[in-house]
Design a protein around this motif. Structure first.
Motif, PDB file in Angstrom:
ATOM      1  N   ILE A  36       1.112  -0.454 -14.632  1.00 17.07           N
ATOM      2  CA  ILE A  36       0.092   0.597 -14.648  1.00 17.07           C
ATOM      3  C   ILE A  36       0.233   1.475 -15.885  1.00 17.07           C
ATOM      4  O   ILE A  36      -0.766   1.865 -16.510  1.00 17.07           O
ATOM      5  CB  ILE A  36       0.179   1.439 -13.353  1.00 17.07           C
ATOM      6  CG1 ILE A  36      -0.135   0.561 -12.132  1.00 17.07           C
ATOM      7  CG2 ILE A  36      -0.788   2.612 -13.413  1.00 17.07           C
ATOM      8  CD1 ILE A  36       0.107   1.256 -10.798  1.00 17.07           C
ATOM      9  N   HIS A  85       0.818   6.804  -7.105  1.00 15.81           N
ATOM     10  CA  HIS A  85      -0.406   7.448  -7.597  1.00 15.81           C
ATOM     11  C   HIS A  85      -0.170   8.851  -8.170  1.00 15.81           C
ATOM     12  O   HIS A  85      -0.710   9.166  -9.254  1.00 15.81           O
ATOM     13  CB  HIS A  85      -1.459   7.498  -6.480  1.00 15.81           C
ATOM     14  CG  HIS A  85      -2.778   8.016  -6.956  1.00 15.81           C
ATOM     15  ND1 HIS A  85      -3.105   9.357  -6.876  1.00 15.81           N
ATOM     16  CD2 HIS A  85      -3.848   7.402  -7.542  1.00 15.81           C
ATOM     17  CE1 HIS A  85      -4.314   9.537  -7.375  1.00 15.81           C
ATOM     18  NE2 HIS A  85      -4.786   8.369  -7.785  1.00 15.81           N
ATOM     19  N   GLN A  88       4.765   0.216 -11.646  1.00 16.39           N
ATOM     20  CA  GLN A  88       4.759   1.377 -12.538  1.00 16.39           C
ATOM     21  C   GLN A  88       4.659   0.943 -14.000  1.00 16.39           C
ATOM     22  O   GLN A  88       3.868   1.493 -14.773  1.00 16.39           O
ATOM     23  CB  GLN A  88       6.031   2.206 -12.328  1.00 16.39           C
ATOM     24  CG  GLN A  88       6.142   3.394 -13.296  1.00 16.39           C
ATOM     25  CD  GLN A  88       7.422   4.194 -13.057  1.00 16.39           C
ATOM     26  OE1 GLN A  88       7.912   4.274 -11.930  1.00 16.39           O
ATOM     27  NE2 GLN A  88       7.965   4.750 -14.109  1.00 16.39           N
ATOM     28  N   GLU A 103       0.822  -1.213   0.000  1.00  9.14           N
ATOM     29  CA  GLU A 103       0.000   0.000   0.000  1.00  9.14           C
ATOM     30  C   GLU A 103       0.856   1.264   0.000  1.00  9.14           C
ATOM     31  O   GLU A 103       0.491   2.279  -0.618  1.00  9.14           O
ATOM     32  CB  GLU A 103      -0.974   0.011   1.189  1.00  9.14           C
ATOM     33  CG  GLU A 103      -0.312  -0.238   2.533  1.00  9.14           C
ATOM     34  CD  GLU A 103      -0.344  -1.705   2.932  1.00  9.14           C
ATOM     35  OE1 GLU A 103      -0.507  -1.987   4.126  1.00  9.14           O
ATOM     36  OE2 GLU A 103      -0.214  -2.569   2.034  1.00  9.14           O
ATOM     37  N   LEU A 108      -4.280   9.944 -15.848  1.00  7.31           N
ATOM     38  CA  LEU A 108      -5.621   9.470 -15.520  1.00  7.31           C
ATOM     39  C   LEU A 108      -6.667  10.543 -15.811  1.00  7.31           C
ATOM     40  O   LEU A 108      -7.745  10.254 -16.340  1.00  7.31           O
ATOM     41  CB  LEU A 108      -5.684   9.054 -14.048  1.00  7.31           C
ATOM     42  CG  LEU A 108      -4.838   7.832 -13.654  1.00  7.31           C
ATOM     43  CD1 LEU A 108      -4.831   7.664 -12.138  1.00  7.31           C
ATOM     44  CD2 LEU A 108      -5.378   6.569 -14.319  1.00  7.31           C
ATOM     45  N   SER A 144      -1.497  10.797 -12.036  1.00  7.93           N
ATOM     46  CA  SER A 144      -2.692  11.631 -11.885  1.00  7.93           C
ATOM     47  C   SER A 144      -3.026  12.394 -13.160  1.00  7.93           C
ATOM     48  O   SER A 144      -4.188  12.449 -13.577  1.00  7.93           O
ATOM     49  CB  SER A 144      -2.506  12.601 -10.711  1.00  7.93           C
ATOM     50  OG  SER A 144      -1.344  13.398 -10.912  1.00  7.93           O
ATOM     51  N   LEU A 187       2.013   1.870  -3.578  1.00 11.61           N
ATOM     52  CA  LEU A 187       0.933   2.391  -4.414  1.00 11.61           C
ATOM     53  C   LEU A 187       0.655   3.864  -4.122  1.00 11.61           C
ATOM     54  O   LEU A 187       0.367   4.652  -5.038  1.00 11.61           O
ATOM     55  CB  LEU A 187      -0.332   1.554  -4.209  1.00 11.61           C
ATOM     56  CG  LEU A 187      -0.298   0.140  -4.785  1.00 11.61           C
ATOM     57  CD1 LEU A 187      -1.545  -0.634  -4.389  1.00 11.61           C
ATOM     58  CD2 LEU A 187      -0.169   0.186  -6.303  1.00 11.61           C
ATOM     59  N   LEU A 188       0.746   4.248  -2.851  1.00 11.88           N
ATOM     60  CA  LEU A 188       0.547   5.657  -2.491  1.00 11.88           C
ATOM     61  C   LEU A 188       1.619   6.542  -3.124  1.00 11.88           C
ATOM     62  O   LEU A 188       1.344   7.668  -3.557  1.00 11.88           O
ATOM     63  CB  LEU A 188       0.558   5.817  -0.972  1.00 11.88           C
ATOM     64  CG  LEU A 188      -0.705   5.336  -0.239  1.00 11.88           C
ATOM     65  CD1 LEU A 188      -0.506   5.420   1.277  1.00 11.88           C
ATOM     66  CD2 LEU A 188      -1.914   6.173  -0.653  1.00 11.88           C
ATOM     67  N   LEU A 238      -9.098   4.811 -11.176  1.00  4.92           N
ATOM     68  CA  LEU A 238      -8.142   3.856 -10.636  1.00  4.92           C
ATOM     69  C   LEU A 238      -8.698   3.309  -9.327  1.00  4.92           C
ATOM     70  O   LEU A 238      -8.892   4.058  -8.361  1.00  4.92           O
ATOM     71  CB  LEU A 238      -6.778   4.515 -10.404  1.00  4.92           C
ATOM     72  CG  LEU A 238      -5.670   3.602  -9.876  1.00  4.92           C
ATOM     73  CD1 LEU A 238      -5.373   2.483 -10.867  1.00  4.92           C
ATOM     74  CD2 LEU A 238      -4.409   4.409  -9.601  1.00  4.92           C
ATOM     75  N   ARG A 239      -8.970   2.018  -9.297  1.00  2.88           N
ATOM     76  CA  ARG A 239      -9.526   1.387  -8.106  1.00  2.88           C
ATOM     77  C   ARG A 239      -8.520   0.388  -7.545  1.00  2.88           C
ATOM     78  O   ARG A 239      -7.891  -0.369  -8.292  1.00  2.88           O
ATOM     79  CB  ARG A 239     -10.834   0.678  -8.433  1.00  2.88           C
ATOM     80  CG  ARG A 239     -11.914   1.623  -8.966  1.00  2.88           C
ATOM     81  CD  ARG A 239     -13.175   0.867  -9.345  1.00  2.88           C
ATOM     82  NE  ARG A 239     -14.193   1.760  -9.889  1.00  2.88           N
ATOM     83  CZ  ARG A 239     -15.373   1.356 -10.363  1.00  2.88           C
ATOM     84  NH1 ARG A 239     -15.665   0.037 -10.338  1.00  2.88           N
ATOM     85  NH2 ARG A 239     -16.247   2.219 -10.836  1.00  2.88           N
ATOM     86  N   VAL A 240      -8.383   0.401  -6.207  1.00  2.00           N
ATOM     87  CA  VAL A 240      -7.425  -0.468  -5.525  1.00  2.00           C
ATOM     88  C   VAL A 240      -8.182  -1.390  -4.575  1.00  2.00           C
ATOM     89  O   VAL A 240      -8.995  -0.934  -3.775  1.00  2.00           O
ATOM     90  CB  VAL A 240      -6.379   0.356  -4.743  1.00  2.00           C
ATOM     91  CG1 VAL A 240      -5.402  -0.573  -4.022  1.00  2.00           C
ATOM     92  CG2 VAL A 240      -5.627   1.289  -5.692  1.00  2.00           C
TER      93      VAL A 240
END
Length: 349
Positions: free
Chosen positions: A246, A206, A243, A199, A213, A210, A202-203, A220-222
């Motif tokens: 994604i 993100h 990375q 986690e 996206l 941005s 991922l933080l 983007l759903r986690v």
């Protein structure tokens, strides 16, 4: 000298030596003249029979040697599929087996060399295109600014921004190549030993996506377990793998699509992390090759989208360095599910 001639010569020398001994015995009256004649006839007869036996017995040996010689000549001429018949004496059967094994190894090595040459040519061609594209763009925009053809401030800033983005793109491509060569050399950094927290990684990732996206209006759903996931991978390596996956999902997702990042627990304290998109998907025949360096399912679209065909191969090398597996499959409905496994690190109570 041929083997047959060599054996016949040895037989002749033996007969001559026996006759000389008989003559010496006769000289010193150890044998009579009649005994000398009969012993001489017997010796010559035995020599003739021995020569015939040598001739008959040497023929299969010569045939075996000739087969190996002809096989070696064919391989020397470039026929790497040449093999030797496995017949004859035990020793020659063993020699034939070893010769055929050598031929198989040579053929495999030659194919690997040809494959490497083809891959190298493709590498040069891809690199020439992928490096030329941002350089040409930078050159054209820079020349326009240098010539003073841009008068309004908005266009000027847009040109400068484009030059900067192309510079970043070129820098990332060079960094990808450097990292790929480092991974090929088997260099795995051990200066860190702290397991990565999924986690947290991922933080950190993100904010990098941005703008992309927002540009495509993607969601983007986690989906992670309630507890913290600690995995046996350096944080920067896990970040690099995620990375690349994604980025690939963002590139091929449709406008207003949904990207899902999920983690699930498997047997053996394994964690499988998936990145799911709603793109066009990947044909089943190409799913094995998608992780090859510089491979593109749609070359023109990939180049327009900025993909160099390196990211997935880097992700594969990193995952496999930690003993994990990586793959891609058809997602439910439409799109692709890229996944990889990594060992979980349990917290000591």
């Amino acid at each position: 000298m041929k083997l047959r001639s060599y054996l016949l010569l040895a037989n002749t020398i033996s007969i001559a030596f026996i006759i000389i001994l008989l003559l010496v015995f006769f000289q010193y009256m150890l044998v009579t003249r009649e005994q000398l004649i009969w012993l001489g006839i017997a010796t010559v007869g035995a020599g003739i029979v021995s020569a015939l036996l040598f001739y008959l017995l040497v023929r299969p040996l010569e045939a075996s040697v000739r087969r190996v010689s002809e096989g070696a000549a064919r391989i020397a001429a470039g026929d790497l599929e040449a093999r030797v018949e496995n017949t004859g004496l035990t020793e020659f059967k063993l020699l034939a087996d070893q010769f055929n094994t050598m031929g198989t190894n040579l053929e495999q090595s030659f194919r690997q060399v040809k494959t490497a040459e083809a891959a190298q040519r493709e590498l040069v061609a891809n690199m020439a295109h992928d490096l030329r594209t941002p350089l040409a763009s930078m050159q054209s925009y820079a020349e326009a600014l240098e010539d003073g053809v841009i008068q309004d401030e908005a266009t000027y800033r847009r040109y400068v921004t484009t030059i900067r983005s192309e510079t970043v793109r070129l820098s990332e491509l060079i960094q990808d190549l450097f990292e790929l060569s480092t991974l090929d050399a088997g260099a795995r950094s051990r200066e860190e030993s702290q397991p990565a927290v999924v986690e947290d990684v991922l933080l950190e990732l993100h904010p990098r996506f941005s703008l992309q996206l927002e540009a495509k209006e993607l969601q983007l759903r986690v989906r992670l377990p309630d507890r913290s996931l600690r995995v046996n991978m350096l944080a920067r390596h896990l970040q690099r793998v995620l990375q690349n996956l994604i980025e690939n999902a963002v590139r091929y997702s449709p406008q207003e699509g949904i990207i899902v990042i999920a983690a699930e627990e498997l047997e053996g304290e394994l964690i499988r992390i998936s990145v799911i998109d709603e793109g066009a998907g990947i044909a089943e025949a190409e799913r094995e090759r998608i992780f090859e360096r510089f491979y593109r399912t749609d070359r023109s679209r990939s180049r327009q989208g900025g993909g160099a065909g390196i990211g997935l191969s880097i992700a594969k090398l990193l995952v496999e360095q930690y003993g994990g597996r990586i793959g891609v499959e058809q997602a439910e409905g439409q799109g692709s599910r890229f996944w990889f496994t990594v060992q979980e690190v349990k917290m000591v109570q």
